[in-house]
Design an enzyme around this catalytic site. Sequence first.
Site, PDB file in Angstrom:
ATOM      1  N   GLN A 128       7.220   4.101   3.789  1.00 27.20           N
ATOM      2  CA  GLN A 128       5.811   3.700   3.850  1.00 27.20           C
ATOM      3  C   GLN A 128       5.601   2.458   4.735  1.00 27.20           C
ATOM      4  O   GLN A 128       4.583   2.347   5.406  1.00 27.20           O
ATOM      5  CB  GLN A 128       5.311   3.416   2.423  1.00 27.20           C
ATOM      6  CG  GLN A 128       3.803   3.377   2.282  1.00 27.20           C
ATOM      7  CD  GLN A 128       3.173   4.761   2.201  1.00 27.20           C
ATOM      8  OE1 GLN A 128       3.665   5.626   1.492  1.00 27.20           O
ATOM      9  NE2 GLN A 128       2.097   4.974   2.928  1.00 27.20           N
ATOM     10  N   LYS A 180       0.850  -1.196   0.000  1.00 23.94           N
ATOM     11  CA  LYS A 180       0.000   0.000   0.000  1.00 23.94           C
ATOM     12  C   LYS A 180       0.877   1.234   0.000  1.00 23.94           C
ATOM     13  O   LYS A 180       1.797   1.352   0.817  1.00 23.94           O
ATOM     14  CB  LYS A 180      -0.892  -0.006   1.258  1.00 23.94           C
ATOM     15  CG  LYS A 180      -1.794   1.200   1.389  1.00 23.94           C
ATOM     16  CD  LYS A 180      -3.162   0.941   0.802  1.00 23.94           C
ATOM     17  CE  LYS A 180      -3.966   2.197   0.569  1.00 23.94           C
ATOM     18  NZ  LYS A 180      -3.699   2.874  -0.713  1.00 23.94           N
ATOM     19  N   LYS A 184       5.382   1.979  -3.102  1.00 26.88           N
ATOM     20  CA  LYS A 184       5.287   3.307  -3.708  1.00 26.88           C
ATOM     21  C   LYS A 184       5.478   3.138  -5.204  1.00 26.88           C
ATOM     22  O   LYS A 184       6.078   2.162  -5.650  1.00 26.88           O
ATOM     23  CB  LYS A 184       6.382   4.232  -3.153  1.00 26.88           C
ATOM     24  CG  LYS A 184       6.066   5.694  -3.278  1.00 26.88           C
ATOM     25  CD  LYS A 184       5.044   6.162  -2.247  1.00 26.88           C
ATOM     26  CE  LYS A 184       4.587   7.574  -2.506  1.00 26.88           C
ATOM     27  NZ  LYS A 184       3.772   8.101  -1.393  1.00 26.88           N
ATOM     28  N   SER A 196      -6.985   5.887   3.821  1.00 25.51           N
ATOM     29  CA  SER A 196      -7.058   5.011   2.654  1.00 25.51           C
ATOM     30  C   SER A 196      -7.456   3.600   3.097  1.00 25.51           C
ATOM     31  O   SER A 196      -8.238   2.916   2.427  1.00 25.51           O
ATOM     32  CB  SER A 196      -5.708   4.947   1.941  1.00 25.51           C
ATOM     33  OG  SER A 196      -5.567   6.035   1.059  1.00 25.51           O
ATOM     34  N   ASP A 230      -0.354  10.810  -4.681  1.00 27.67           N
ATOM     35  CA  ASP A 230       0.803  11.465  -4.046  1.00 27.67           C
ATOM     36  C   ASP A 230       1.022  12.721  -4.893  1.00 27.67           C
ATOM     37  O   ASP A 230       0.084  13.187  -5.575  1.00 27.67           O
ATOM     38  CB  ASP A 230       2.034  10.533  -4.055  1.00 27.67           C
ATOM     39  CG  ASP A 230       3.183  11.061  -3.188  1.00 27.67           C
ATOM     40  OD1 ASP A 230       3.104  10.962  -1.964  1.00 27.67           O
ATOM     41  OD2 ASP A 230       4.166  11.615  -3.742  1.00 27.67           O
ATOM     42  N   ASN A 289      -2.437  19.042  -1.927  1.00 28.28           N
ATOM     43  CA  ASN A 289      -3.413  18.367  -1.070  1.00 28.28           C
ATOM     44  C   ASN A 289      -3.060  18.463   0.420  1.00 28.28           C
ATOM     45  O   ASN A 289      -3.895  18.861   1.247  1.00 28.28           O
ATOM     46  CB  ASN A 289      -3.525  16.897  -1.518  1.00 28.28           C
ATOM     47  CG  ASN A 289      -4.405  16.090  -0.595  1.00 28.28           C
ATOM     48  OD1 ASN A 289      -3.927  15.451   0.333  1.00 28.28           O
ATOM     49  ND2 ASN A 289      -5.693  16.160  -0.818  1.00 28.28           N
ATOM     50  N   THR A 296      -4.656  13.640   5.232  1.00 25.83           N
ATOM     51  CA  THR A 296      -3.226  13.789   5.557  1.00 25.83           C
ATOM     52  C   THR A 296      -2.990  15.113   6.293  1.00 25.83           C
ATOM     53  O   THR A 296      -2.326  15.154   7.334  1.00 25.83           O
ATOM     54  CB  THR A 296      -2.362  13.706   4.283  1.00 25.83           C
ATOM     55  OG1 THR A 296      -2.749  12.543   3.549  1.00 25.83           O
ATOM     56  CG2 THR A 296      -0.894  13.624   4.612  1.00 25.83           C
TER      57      THR A 296
HETATM   58  P1  NDP Z   1       0.423  17.764  -4.473  1.00 26.62           P
HETATM   59  O1  NDP Z   1       0.854  17.388  -5.830  1.00 26.62           O
HETATM   60  O2  NDP Z   1      -1.019  17.920  -4.192  1.00 26.62           O
HETATM   61  O3  NDP Z   1       1.155  19.112  -4.021  1.00 26.62           O
HETATM   62  C1  NDP Z   1       2.542  19.196  -3.981  1.00 26.62           C
HETATM   63  C2  NDP Z   1       2.928  20.616  -3.598  1.00 26.62           C
HETATM   64  O4  NDP Z   1       4.330  20.636  -3.345  1.00 26.62           O
HETATM   65  C3  NDP Z   1       2.686  21.605  -4.702  1.00 26.62           C
HETATM   66  O5  NDP Z   1       2.417  22.849  -4.141  1.00 26.62           O
HETATM   67  C4  NDP Z   1       4.012  21.613  -5.447  1.00 26.62           C
HETATM   68  O6  NDP Z   1       4.264  22.814  -6.167  1.00 26.62           O
HETATM   69  C5  NDP Z   1       4.995  21.469  -4.320  1.00 26.62           C
HETATM   70  N1  NDP Z   1       6.199  20.779  -4.814  1.00 26.62           N
HETATM   71  C6  NDP Z   1       6.264  19.566  -5.408  1.00 26.62           C
HETATM   72  N2  NDP Z   1       7.524  19.256  -5.746  1.00 26.62           N
HETATM   73  C7  NDP Z   1       8.270  20.289  -5.361  1.00 26.62           C
HETATM   74  C8  NDP Z   1       9.645  20.576  -5.427  1.00 26.62           C
HETATM   75  N3  NDP Z   1      10.522  19.727  -5.985  1.00 26.62           N
HETATM   76  N4  NDP Z   1      10.064  21.751  -4.898  1.00 26.62           N
HETATM   77  C9  NDP Z   1       9.192  22.623  -4.333  1.00 26.62           C
HETATM   78  N5  NDP Z   1       7.875  22.392  -4.251  1.00 26.62           N
HETATM   79  C10 NDP Z   1       7.409  21.269  -4.748  1.00 26.62           C
HETATM   80  O7  NDP Z   1       1.073  16.668  -3.506  1.00 26.62           O
HETATM   81  P2  NDP Z   1       0.644  16.269  -2.033  1.00 26.62           P
HETATM   82  O8  NDP Z   1       0.171  17.460  -1.283  1.00 26.62           O
HETATM   83  O9  NDP Z   1      -0.226  15.078  -2.131  1.00 26.62           O
HETATM   84  O10 NDP Z   1       2.023  15.759  -1.433  1.00 26.62           O
HETATM   85  C11 NDP Z   1       2.939  16.630  -0.786  1.00 26.62           C
HETATM   86  C12 NDP Z   1       3.888  15.829   0.085  1.00 26.62           C
HETATM   87  O11 NDP Z   1       3.133  15.084   1.054  1.00 26.62           O
HETATM   88  C13 NDP Z   1       4.739  14.780  -0.651  1.00 26.62           C
HETATM   89  O12 NDP Z   1       5.980  14.658   0.006  1.00 26.62           O
HETATM   90  C14 NDP Z   1       3.952  13.506  -0.448  1.00 26.62           C
HETATM   91  O13 NDP Z   1       4.760  12.347  -0.562  1.00 26.62           O
HETATM   92  C15 NDP Z   1       3.454  13.704   0.976  1.00 26.62           C
HETATM   93  N6  NDP Z   1       2.300  12.907   1.370  1.00 26.62           N
HETATM   94  C16 NDP Z   1       1.119  13.000   0.683  1.00 26.62           C
HETATM   95  C17 NDP Z   1       0.023  12.266   1.094  1.00 26.62           C
HETATM   96  C18 NDP Z   1      -1.304  12.421   0.461  1.00 26.62           C
HETATM   97  O14 NDP Z   1      -2.274  11.862   0.997  1.00 26.62           O
HETATM   98  N7  NDP Z   1      -1.457  13.152  -0.625  1.00 26.62           N
HETATM   99  C19 NDP Z   1       0.136  11.307   2.206  1.00 26.62           C
HETATM  100  C20 NDP Z   1       1.395  11.354   2.901  1.00 26.62           C
HETATM  101  C21 NDP Z   1       2.439  12.105   2.465  1.00 26.62           C
HETATM  102  P3  NDP Z   1       4.118  22.839  -7.754  1.00 26.62           P
HETATM  103  O15 NDP Z   1       2.643  22.808  -8.009  1.00 26.62           O
HETATM  104  O16 NDP Z   1       4.777  24.074  -8.166  1.00 26.62           O
HETATM  105  O17 NDP Z   1       4.806  21.594  -8.265  1.00 26.62           O
END
Ligand code: NDP
Length: 450
Positions: free
Chosen positions: A112, A91, A127, A382, A167, A242, A211
């Site tokens: 994870q 998962k 993943k 989830s 993600d 997110n 999250t």
């Molecule tokens: P989203 O795609 O919804 O949002 C990602 C955000 O982070 C965007 O604002 C993006 O900006 C920014 N971002 C992405 N890559 C970079 C980078 N290299 N440098 C700077 N900013 C960056 O993703 P999530 O919110 O789902 O995920 C965010 C984090 O949380 C990740 O690390 C993910 O693994 C972790 N996570 C997510 C979960 C979930 O349920 N969604 C669960 C647990 C952990 P831009 O739009 O400009 O790319």
Amino acid sequence: MNAYLEKVLNETELKNINESEYLQAVKEVLSTIEPVVDAHQEEYEKIALLERMVEPERIVTFRVPWIDDNGQVQVNRGYRVQFSSLIGPYKGGLRFHPSVNQSIMKFLGFEQIFKNALTGLPIGGAKGGSDFDPKGKSDVEIMHFCQSFMTELYRHIGQDVDVPAGDIGVGAREIGYMFGQYKRIRNAYEGGVLTGKDISYGGSLARKEATGYGLIYFMREMLAAHNKSLEGKTVIISGSGNVAIYACEKVTEMGAKVVAMSDSNGCIYDKNGIDLDLIKQIKEVERGRIKDYLNTYIDAKYIEKTGVDSPIWEIKADIALPCATQNEVTLNSAKVLVENGVLAVGEGANMPCTIEATNYFLEHGVLVAPAKAANAGGVATSAIEMSQNSMRFYYTFEEVEAKLERIMVNIFKSCAAAAAKYRCSGNYVAGANIAAFQKLAKAMRAQGIV
Ligand code: NDP
């Protein structure tokens, strides 16, 4: 360091020499579980427990060809790292981002396993994703890519085998396209094969929020254990996806004021408090840039990201919530945050702080809510989505949120208890690793050499 731990770390380094993120994740765990390993060294060494824990059960990589809007064929690389099925079906989410490579997939899969163990729910660790960049793509291109990706992935997943979710770059839209293609190929309605689905066809209420909300529940518990609260605190949150959006929503509800958010181009600072409805409109509806915030709030500030360090960490705040990506808080940024008096850091993203940054925070008395524990609310919900799919039944939003809150409180308690037992009270990074490792080690011993 304990000799057995050192041996495993050295061997892992030699075998994965070009995988810096993966090695960082392994190092972070191995450097904190020493007291447990000390107590069982002979037994663990004999059954190569650590060697098996750091080696993924399976890695699948595959070609993803798709046709763009100009009729040009594009080729991306897809991945699924099925790291561990010790305590349940594999998962973990799917990430679509140009930076995706095997090292990042393996670090996320490794983390994870521990995170899922902490939830107390029956889920293994995995993943996946692709180096596909969704930014600037049309809706039709996104659909074509998702369909091609699933045309290969479908043979490796299943609701009792491996259950992907979203993600970075993968939200309800992408999950929908992938689910549609999976259903078409399989000719069966296996609702639980993907999570993060839309509510209209089997998604769970409160999954989208889980999250970010979970992170804030964890922060609330952690602060309370140190006689502090979120009420009246100033908060900065990196990212505007997110996790960041729903962390902002919950922390505001708990009486804090979020003054800055960001995306990969830069950050906005609004001293009056971020207008989250506007962020949702820009990011969730228009899929625009955070800079667009200034079209409405002309007095807010936009600071462009120019170097390695994100400018958001230079903004003074009581609480910092990195919710964007790995290694976004460097030692430099940690120093600035400490100088500005930060009290606590809550990791919404996976491994957002470098090891040096985390150590700096801990050495300077800053509370750190580690990702494995603090962002586990997403995967926990989830798992609640999977159980609703199996039951062919829905919980209300309030029911799911209450379960989420209970899970986060319990995760905090196990991290705190493990930290206290192994004489590192208040170090929840070590606490989370130890609590998860103990559960995994027990399951590994029980299942024989597999
Ligand atoms: P989203 O795609 O919804 O949002 C990602 C955000 O982070 C965007 O604002 C993006 O900006 C920014 N971002 C992405 N890559 C970079 C980078 N290299 N440098 C700077 N900013 C960056 O993703 P999530 O919110 O789902 O995920 C965010 C984090 O949380 C990740 O690390 C993910 O693994 C972790 N996570 C997510 C979960 C979930 O349920 N969604 C669960 C647990 C952990 P831009 O739009 O400009 O790319």
